[in-house]
Design a protein around this motif. Sequence first.
Motif, mmCIF file in Angstrom:
data_model
loop_
_atom_site.group_PDB
_atom_site.id
_atom_site.type_symbol
_atom_site.label_atom_id
_atom_site.label_comp_id
_atom_site.label_asym_id
_atom_site.label_seq_id
_atom_site.Cartn_x
_atom_site.Cartn_y
_atom_site.Cartn_z
ATOM 1 N N VAL A 91 9.739 5.778 15.196
ATOM 2 C CA VAL A 91 9.716 4.383 14.774
ATOM 3 C C VAL A 91 10.955 4.109 13.942
ATOM 4 O O VAL A 91 11.503 5.003 13.292
ATOM 5 N N ASP A 92 11.401 2.884 13.970
ATOM 6 C CA ASP A 92 12.563 2.518 13.169
ATOM 7 C C ASP A 92 12.184 2.373 11.706
ATOM 8 O O ASP A 92 12.696 3.048 10.833
ATOM 9 N N VAL A 93 11.272 1.476 11.428
ATOM 10 C CA VAL A 93 10.875 1.194 10.056
ATOM 11 C C VAL A 93 9.356 1.091 10.013
ATOM 12 O O VAL A 93 8.743 0.452 10.868
ATOM 13 N N ILE A 94 8.777 1.724 9.043
ATOM 14 C CA ILE A 94 7.334 1.621 8.857
ATOM 15 C C ILE A 94 7.088 0.558 7.799
ATOM 16 O O ILE A 94 7.588 0.664 6.673
ATOM 17 N N GLU A 95 6.344 -0.457 8.185
ATOM 18 C CA GLU A 95 6.024 -1.503 7.229
ATOM 19 C C GLU A 95 4.826 -1.063 6.404
ATOM 20 O O GLU A 95 3.768 -0.755 6.944
ATOM 21 N N VAL A 96 5.004 -1.023 5.104
ATOM 22 C CA VAL A 96 3.950 -0.615 4.202
ATOM 23 C C VAL A 96 3.221 -1.864 3.737
ATOM 24 O O VAL A 96 3.854 -2.865 3.355
ATOM 25 N N LEU A 97 1.911 -1.799 3.802
ATOM 26 C CA LEU A 97 1.131 -2.935 3.339
ATOM 27 C C LEU A 97 1.281 -3.090 1.836
ATOM 28 O O LEU A 97 1.458 -2.117 1.101
ATOM 29 N N ASP A 98 1.208 -4.318 1.382
ATOM 30 C CA ASP A 98 1.320 -4.601 -0.039
ATOM 31 C C ASP A 98 0.142 -3.955 -0.760
ATOM 32 O O ASP A 98 -1.015 -4.242 -0.447
ATOM 33 N N PRO A 99 0.406 -3.054 -1.717
ATOM 34 C CA PRO A 99 -0.692 -2.360 -2.388
ATOM 35 C C PRO A 99 -1.473 -3.263 -3.346
ATOM 36 O O PRO A 99 -2.567 -2.916 -3.764
ATOM 37 N N ALA A 100 -0.911 -4.407 -3.687
ATOM 38 C CA ALA A 100 -1.600 -5.305 -4.606
ATOM 39 C C ALA A 100 -2.788 -5.947 -3.889
ATOM 40 O O ALA A 100 -2.683 -6.338 -2.731
ATOM 41 N N PRO A 101 -3.921 -6.042 -4.558
ATOM 42 C CA PRO A 101 -5.087 -6.650 -3.908
ATOM 43 C C PRO A 101 -4.865 -8.152 -3.695
ATOM 44 O O PRO A 101 -4.154 -8.808 -4.451
ATOM 45 N N ASP A 102 -5.513 -8.664 -2.653
ATOM 46 C CA ASP A 102 -5.391 -10.098 -2.396
ATOM 47 C C ASP A 102 -6.357 -10.861 -3.297
ATOM 48 O O ASP A 102 -7.132 -10.277 -4.058
ATOM 49 N N ALA A 103 -6.327 -12.173 -3.226
ATOM 50 C CA ALA A 103 -7.135 -13.003 -4.120
ATOM 51 C C ALA A 103 -8.623 -12.748 -3.941
ATOM 52 O O ALA A 103 -9.382 -12.705 -4.921
ATOM 53 N N ALA A 104 -9.066 -12.573 -2.721
ATOM 54 C CA ALA A 104 -10.490 -12.329 -2.474
ATOM 55 C C ALA A 104 -10.937 -11.013 -3.109
ATOM 56 O O ALA A 104 -12.021 -10.939 -3.693
ATOM 57 N N ALA A 105 -10.103 -9.984 -3.020
ATOM 58 C CA ALA A 105 -10.454 -8.699 -3.622
ATOM 59 C C ALA A 105 -10.498 -8.794 -5.142
ATOM 60 O O ALA A 105 -11.362 -8.198 -5.789
ATOM 61 N N VAL A 106 -9.569 -9.547 -5.723
ATOM 62 C CA VAL A 106 -9.562 -9.729 -7.178
ATOM 63 C C VAL A 106 -10.822 -10.463 -7.624
ATOM 64 O O VAL A 106 -11.465 -10.094 -8.613
ATOM 65 N N MET A 107 -11.192 -11.506 -6.873
ATOM 66 C CA MET A 107 -12.401 -12.265 -7.236
ATOM 67 C C MET A 107 -13.640 -11.395 -7.105
ATOM 68 O O MET A 107 -14.525 -11.441 -7.967
ATOM 69 N N GLU A 108 -13.718 -10.584 -6.055
ATOM 70 C CA GLU A 108 -14.861 -9.689 -5.868
ATOM 71 C C GLU A 108 -14.928 -8.657 -6.992
ATOM 72 O O GLU A 108 -16.000 -8.379 -7.530
ATOM 73 N N PHE A 109 -13.759 -8.097 -7.353
ATOM 74 C CA PHE A 109 -13.714 -7.127 -8.435
ATOM 75 C C PHE A 109 -14.184 -7.764 -9.748
ATOM 76 O O PHE A 109 -14.973 -7.169 -10.490
ATOM 77 N N ASP A 110 -13.702 -8.967 -10.035
ATOM 78 C CA ASP A 110 -14.125 -9.666 -11.261
ATOM 79 C C ASP A 110 -15.620 -9.939 -11.247
ATOM 80 O O ASP A 110 -16.301 -9.796 -12.266
ATOM 81 N N HIS A 111 -16.143 -10.327 -10.085
ATOM 82 C CA HIS A 111 -17.568 -10.614 -9.964
ATOM 83 C C HIS A 111 -18.395 -9.351 -10.231
ATOM 84 O O HIS A 111 -19.380 -9.391 -10.986
#
Length: 183
Positions: A91-111
Amino acid sequence: MDRPNEGERAAAYASLFCPMLIRAVWGWLERLGVPRCHRDDVAGQVWLNACESWPRFDPKLGRPARWLNAITVHVASHYHQRARHRKEELVDVIEVLDPAPDAAAVMEFDHVRIRTRDAVNELDPELRFVLVAHDLDGASMTQIAQEAGVPLSTLYKRRAIAIDELRNIIMLREAGEISVGPR
């Protein structure tokens, strides 16, 4: 140069492309160590070389199967020689997913955090003290026992009871949220 009999060449050509020899090329390539994933390509190269060199084939010198086997050995040898020098980039370049949680995950974690904190606050104060001091604040059980003036075994029992009570409170809340219909 004496040209071989055209009848012999026609018979040799017919025997060359019989299904038995086509399977034999695959077997020879397997025995010569060509990986299964590359065998189709290498077999294609064998047949291409056979077609290109057919005008030079003389049936008086040997059977078509032996001639085809010699071509197969030659092509497999070149395959292995090239394989030693082959460099493949998968492969040329491996795209790494953003390790930061998305808004839904943050809201679930807070809940979950708020629900857990509320459940801890419902515990008996003695049980809550041990659980918060040890599991949330990170204090050692001996240190908590010295500060509270109680035996260490009592603190371990209180912590086990606190965990069971906390688990029961959370399960009852989840059952209440899951239940459907009038209350």
